[in-house]
Write a protein that holds these residues in place. Structure first.
Motif, PDB file in Angstrom:
ATOM      1  N   TRP A 252       0.835  -1.200   0.000  1.00 24.84           N
ATOM      2  CA  TRP A 252       0.000   0.000   0.000  1.00 24.84           C
ATOM      3  C   TRP A 252       0.868   1.247   0.000  1.00 24.84           C
ATOM      4  CZ3 TRP A 252      -5.279  -0.777  -0.168  1.00 24.84           C
ATOM      5  CH2 TRP A 252      -5.740  -2.058   0.174  1.00 24.84           C
ATOM      6  N   HIS A 253       0.311   2.329  -0.521  1.00 22.38           N
ATOM      7  CA  HIS A 253       0.924   3.647  -0.392  1.00 22.38           C
ATOM      8  C   HIS A 253       0.119   4.420   0.657  1.00 22.38           C
ATOM      9  CE1 HIS A 253       3.671   3.410  -3.874  1.00 22.38           C
ATOM     10  NE2 HIS A 253       2.743   2.597  -4.362  1.00 22.38           N
ATOM     11  N   THR A 254       0.814   5.090   1.567  1.00 16.65           N
ATOM     12  CA  THR A 254       0.153   5.756   2.687  1.00 16.65           C
ATOM     13  C   THR A 254       0.040   7.260   2.468  1.00 16.65           C
ATOM     14  OG1 THR A 254       2.272   5.958   3.856  1.00 16.65           O
ATOM     15  CG2 THR A 254       0.946   4.006   4.326  1.00 16.65           C
ATOM     16  N   TYR A 255      -1.095   7.808   2.907  1.00 17.59           N
ATOM     17  CA  TYR A 255      -1.356   9.245   2.815  1.00 17.59           C
ATOM     18  C   TYR A 255      -1.955   9.721   4.136  1.00 17.59           C
ATOM     19  CZ  TYR A 255      -0.966   8.726  -2.296  1.00 17.59           C
ATOM     20  OH  TYR A 255      -0.518   8.459  -3.570  1.00 17.59           O
ATOM     21  N   CYS A 256      -1.802  11.015   4.419  1.00 23.32           N
ATOM     22  CA  CYS A 256      -2.485  11.610   5.567  1.00 23.32           C
ATOM     23  C   CYS A 256      -3.573  12.552   5.056  1.00 23.32           C
ATOM     24  CB  CYS A 256      -1.499  12.349   6.482  1.00 23.32           C
ATOM     25  SG  CYS A 256      -0.449  13.557   5.659  1.00 23.32           S
ATOM     26  N   VAL A 257      -4.693  12.587   5.777  1.00 24.21           N
ATOM     27  CA  VAL A 257      -5.889  13.300   5.328  1.00 24.21           C
ATOM     28  C   VAL A 257      -6.381  14.231   6.431  1.00 24.21           C
ATOM     29  CG1 VAL A 257      -8.223  13.023   4.364  1.00 24.21           C
ATOM     30  CG2 VAL A 257      -6.502  11.226   4.013  1.00 24.21           C
ATOM     31  N   THR A 258      -6.627  15.491   6.092  1.00 26.80           N
ATOM     32  CA  THR A 258      -7.227  16.410   7.052  1.00 26.80           C
ATOM     33  C   THR A 258      -8.718  16.084   7.182  1.00 26.80           C
ATOM     34  OG1 THR A 258      -7.673  18.058   5.324  1.00 26.80           O
ATOM     35  CG2 THR A 258      -5.566  18.233   6.511  1.00 26.80           C
ATOM     36  N   PRO A 259      -9.401  16.576   8.229  1.00 22.17           N
ATOM     37  CA  PRO A 259     -10.822  16.264   8.414  1.00 22.17           C
ATOM     38  C   PRO A 259     -11.665  16.576   7.179  1.00 22.17           C
ATOM     39  CG  PRO A 259      -9.950  17.243  10.397  1.00 22.17           C
ATOM     40  CD  PRO A 259      -8.861  17.330   9.379  1.00 22.17           C
TER      41      PRO A 259
ATOM     42  N   LEU B 140     -10.802  10.963   9.324  1.00 25.46           N
ATOM     43  CA  LEU B 140     -10.225   9.691   8.869  1.00 25.46           C
ATOM     44  C   LEU B 140      -8.819  10.011   8.371  1.00 25.46           C
ATOM     45  CD1 LEU B 140     -13.348   8.321   6.966  1.00 25.46           C
ATOM     46  CD2 LEU B 140     -12.333   7.289   9.009  1.00 25.46           C
ATOM     47  N   PRO B 141      -7.852  10.130   9.285  1.00 28.75           N
ATOM     48  CA  PRO B 141      -6.554  10.710   8.941  1.00 28.75           C
ATOM     49  C   PRO B 141      -5.636   9.848   8.089  1.00 28.75           C
ATOM     50  CG  PRO B 141      -6.571   9.972  11.212  1.00 28.75           C
ATOM     51  CD  PRO B 141      -7.975   9.819  10.720  1.00 28.75           C
ATOM     52  N   LEU B 142      -5.873   8.546   8.028  1.00 28.35           N
ATOM     53  CA  LEU B 142      -4.977   7.642   7.303  1.00 28.35           C
ATOM     54  C   LEU B 142      -5.657   7.117   6.044  1.00 28.35           C
ATOM     55  CD1 LEU B 142      -2.326   5.995   7.155  1.00 28.35           C
ATOM     56  CD2 LEU B 142      -3.481   4.227   8.520  1.00 28.35           C
ATOM     57  N   LEU B 143      -4.980   7.269   4.910  1.00 28.82           N
ATOM     58  CA  LEU B 143      -5.482   6.745   3.641  1.00 28.82           C
ATOM     59  C   LEU B 143      -4.471   5.744   3.091  1.00 28.82           C
ATOM     60  CD1 LEU B 143      -7.381   6.752   1.130  1.00 28.82           C
ATOM     61  CD2 LEU B 143      -6.036   8.690   0.262  1.00 28.82           C
ATOM     62  N   LEU B 144      -4.932   4.530   2.819  1.00 24.43           N
ATOM     63  CA  LEU B 144      -4.113   3.507   2.173  1.00 24.43           C
ATOM     64  C   LEU B 144      -4.602   3.327   0.743  1.00 24.43           C
ATOM     65  CD1 LEU B 144      -3.902   0.748   4.954  1.00 24.43           C
ATOM     66  CD2 LEU B 144      -2.412   2.734   4.602  1.00 24.43           C
ATOM     67  N   VAL B 145      -3.671   3.286  -0.201  1.00 25.55           N
ATOM     68  CA  VAL B 145      -4.023   3.230  -1.620  1.00 25.55           C
ATOM     69  C   VAL B 145      -3.225   2.135  -2.304  1.00 25.55           C
ATOM     70  CG1 VAL B 145      -3.816   4.466  -3.809  1.00 25.55           C
ATOM     71  CG2 VAL B 145      -4.731   5.646  -1.813  1.00 25.55           C
ATOM     72  N   LYS B 146      -3.885   1.387  -3.170  1.00 26.89           N
ATOM     73  CA  LYS B 146      -3.225   0.352  -3.966  1.00 26.89           C
ATOM     74  C   LYS B 146      -3.845   0.352  -5.356  1.00 26.89           C
ATOM     75  CE  LYS B 146      -2.089  -4.591  -4.053  1.00 26.89           C
ATOM     76  NZ  LYS B 146      -2.250  -4.677  -5.524  1.00 26.89           N
ATOM     77  N   GLY B 147      -3.015   0.630  -6.369  1.00 23.68           N
ATOM     78  CA  GLY B 147      -3.524   0.627  -7.733  1.00 23.68           C
ATOM     79  C   GLY B 147      -2.760   1.598  -8.610  1.00 23.68           C
ATOM     80  N   PRO B 148      -3.171   1.740  -9.872  1.00 21.91           N
ATOM     81  CA  PRO B 148      -2.479   2.627 -10.811  1.00 21.91           C
ATOM     82  C   PRO B 148      -2.454   4.070 -10.322  1.00 21.91           C
ATOM     83  CG  PRO B 148      -4.015   1.188 -11.968  1.00 21.91           C
ATOM     84  CD  PRO B 148      -4.292   1.015 -10.511  1.00 21.91           C
ATOM     85  N   MET B 149      -1.345   4.759 -10.589  1.00 19.64           N
ATOM     86  CA  MET B 149      -1.193   6.126 -10.121  1.00 19.64           C
ATOM     87  C   MET B 149      -2.229   7.059 -10.741  1.00 19.64           C
ATOM     88  SD  MET B 149       0.967   6.384  -7.780  1.00 19.64           S
ATOM     89  CE  MET B 149       0.963   8.178  -7.764  1.00 19.64           C
ATOM     90  N   ALA B 150      -2.606   6.819 -11.990  1.00 28.77           N
ATOM     91  CA  ALA B 150      -3.594   7.687 -12.638  1.00 28.77           C
ATOM     92  C   ALA B 150      -4.924   7.644 -11.895  1.00 28.77           C
ATOM     93  CB  ALA B 150      -3.776   7.272 -14.094  1.00 28.77           C
TER      94      ALA B 150
ATOM     95  N   SER C  35      -7.836  -0.102  -5.024  1.00 24.94           N
ATOM     96  CA  SER C  35      -8.429  -0.131  -3.685  1.00 24.94           C
ATOM     97  C   SER C  35      -7.883   1.031  -2.867  1.00 24.94           C
ATOM     98  CB  SER C  35      -8.114  -1.447  -2.975  1.00 24.94           C
ATOM     99  OG  SER C  35      -8.658  -2.546  -3.653  1.00 24.94           O
ATOM    100  N   ALA C  36      -8.738   1.598  -2.041  1.00 26.71           N
ATOM    101  CA  ALA C  36      -8.317   2.647  -1.108  1.00 26.71           C
ATOM    102  C   ALA C  36      -9.115   2.503   0.171  1.00 26.71           C
ATOM    103  CB  ALA C  36      -8.518   4.037  -1.706  1.00 26.71           C
ATOM    104  N   MET C  37      -8.494   2.841   1.292  1.00 24.43           N
ATOM    105  CA  MET C  37      -9.172   2.753   2.586  1.00 24.43           C
ATOM    106  C   MET C  37      -8.882   4.005   3.398  1.00 24.43           C
ATOM    107  SD  MET C  37      -8.644  -1.207   3.724  1.00 24.43           S
ATOM    108  CE  MET C  37      -8.947  -2.542   2.548  1.00 24.43           C
ATOM    109  N   LEU C  38      -9.948   4.660   3.837  1.00 23.80           N
ATOM    110  CA  LEU C  38      -9.849   5.788   4.762  1.00 23.80           C
ATOM    111  C   LEU C  38     -10.031   5.239   6.165  1.00 23.80           C
ATOM    112  CD1 LEU C  38     -12.030   8.190   2.652  1.00 23.80           C
ATOM    113  CD2 LEU C  38      -9.705   8.750   3.380  1.00 23.80           C
ATOM    114  N   ILE C  39      -9.045   5.481   7.045  1.00 19.64           N
ATOM    115  CA  ILE C  39      -8.977   4.741   8.309  1.00 19.64           C
ATOM    116  C   ILE C  39      -8.716   5.663   9.485  1.00 19.64           C
ATOM    117  CG2 ILE C  39      -7.581   3.030   9.577  1.00 19.64           C
ATOM    118  CD1 ILE C  39      -7.074   1.679   6.851  1.00 19.64           C
ATOM    119  N   SER C  40      -9.310   5.324  10.619  1.00 18.48           N
ATOM    120  CA  SER C  40      -8.981   5.924  11.909  1.00 18.48           C
ATOM    121  C   SER C  40      -9.016   4.818  12.953  1.00 18.48           C
ATOM    122  CB  SER C  40      -9.988   7.026  12.271  1.00 18.48           C
ATOM    123  OG  SER C  40      -9.737   7.534  13.565  1.00 18.48           O
ATOM    124  N   VAL C  41      -7.863   4.494  13.513  1.00 18.19           N
ATOM    125  CA  VAL C  41      -7.775   3.438  14.531  1.00 18.19           C
ATOM    126  C   VAL C  41      -7.133   4.027  15.784  1.00 18.19           C
ATOM    127  CG1 VAL C  41      -6.848   1.187  15.130  1.00 18.19           C
ATOM    128  CG2 VAL C  41      -7.581   1.638  12.783  1.00 18.19           C
TER     129      VAL C  41
END
Length: 355
Positions: free
Chosen positions: A81-88, A189-199, A165-171
């Motif tokens: 997965w590639h990880t991202y941070c997300v503001t509210p 949901l501050p954590l975003l996990l992404v898997k797939g083509p960059m486009a 696939s992508a998942m917005l997560i707060s644990v």
């Protein structure tokens, strides 16, 4: 002991039975030369770094999810997965009709981008349909919002398959006073996990930022955070797991013919070193323990190879729990530790969203 050098690509790989000498190094490491603040941006060890070391699973102190809920997020395991941070996110709704609307709007945007010739469709598939759904079992903290799963499918020869696939997560999000969200219109949901083509990733990120007035940035890990992860996760034991602990160091550009050094420690030796630096019975890992663990390995390596690893940069770590790279790549290996890993990354994502 054996060491091999591959000048062009792989560097040096180090692996042997080292528990006795590592332990003696750790014993001499009474006070860490690394300042506490150098290793963590937190004034005190956050909840996500307090562990239940006495249990076989090594989980944090929490009520585990139901077995039926666990099946929902098993798809996280053994994928990169590639990880991202997300503001509210502003005015995000979990209502079924709204989730359906989000799915329709994102599907339309993906098709629009593909029709523009921007390369949203992959080589053999076309982004046909996007679906938003609630992912149960991850919202276990008082401040957590339910996780959201986003999938994009393509249809070829009448058969649909998931291409993104992508998942917005707060644990176990620890929302500080400066991040208290008074307005109920915001969803955290501050954590975003992404898997797939960059486009497709770019289109989905743009859709979320535009639709919910949030900011999404890549979540990258500095060497000190990688040091925390490899130290803490080495302390977890898995029944039957013998995956070694690995640290990957980038060699300075001034050194010609060698790109990286890989330091590999067998699982039993790594656990023995962990036990020697960690305070028995404590549920908290400190900066000094992290420093002692890393420095013990580096000093042992210097003793045999006369190479100063502390002059290099840790770029990737691997344990029986997960592999993590500084660029934000994540691969979770342990089903038992999914909650702990996501809680840890949620904490880091929250830190990165604080302005």
């Amino acid at each position: 002991m054996s060491a091999t050098k591959t000048p062009d690509t792989q560097g040096v790989r180090f692996s042997e039975s080292v528990s006795s000498t590592l332990n003696s190094t750790a014993d001499n490491f009474h006070k860490s030369p690394w300042p506490m603040r150098r290793h963590t941006p937190f004034a005190k060890t956050p909840q996500s770094r307090r562990i239940q070391v006495g249990q076989k699973s090594g989980r944090l102190t929490r009520t585990p999810p139901n077995e039926s809920q666990i099946s929902d997020w098993k798809q996280l395991i053994n994928k990169t997965w590639h990880t991202y941070c997300v503001t509210p996110m502003y005015q995000f709704s979990y209502e079924a009709d709204q989730m359906k609307k989000y799915s329709q709007h994102l599907s339309a945007q993906l098709k629009s981008e593909a029709n523009k010739g921007t390369g949203v469709s992959c080589d053999e598939s076309f982004a046909d349909r996007a679906v938003f759904r609630v992912l149960k079992g991850l919202a276990i903290g008082a401040d957590d919002c339910e996780a959201v799963d986003i999938t994009v499918t393509s249809k070829k020869a009448g058969i649909s398959k998931t291409i993104f696939s992508a998942m917005l997560i707060s644990v176990e999000a620890q929302v500080g006073d400066q991040m208290q969200i008074a307005n109920h219109n915001f969803t955290n949901l501050p954590l975003l996990l992404v898997k797939g083509p960059m486009a497709i990733s770019r289109t989905v990120v743009d859709f979320l930022q535009t639709g919910f007035d949030c900011v999404i940035n890549p979540l990258k890990f500095c060497p000190m955070e990688l040091a925390w992860m490899v130290t803490v996760w080495t302390g977890f034991t898995e029944d039957g797991s013998k995956k070694p602990t690995e640290l990957f160091y980038k060699v300075p550009d001034e050194v010609k013919g060698l790109q990286r050094i890989t330091l590999t420690i067998e699982a039993d030796d790594a656990k023995a070193l962990w036990d020697s630096v960690h305070e028995e019975g404590s549920n908290e890992v400190t900066g000094e323990e992290v420093a002692a663990f890393i420095k013990s390995l580096e000093r042992h390596f210097y003793r045999h190879f006369k190479v100063h690893l502390d002059a290099m940069t840790i770029t990737r770590i691997g344990t029986g729990v997960a592999y993590v790279g500084q660029e934000g790549r994540l691969k979770i290996l342990s089903e038992n530790q999914v909650i702990h890993v996501l809680a840890y990354l949620t904490d880091l994502a929250l830190t990165n969203t604080i302005v």
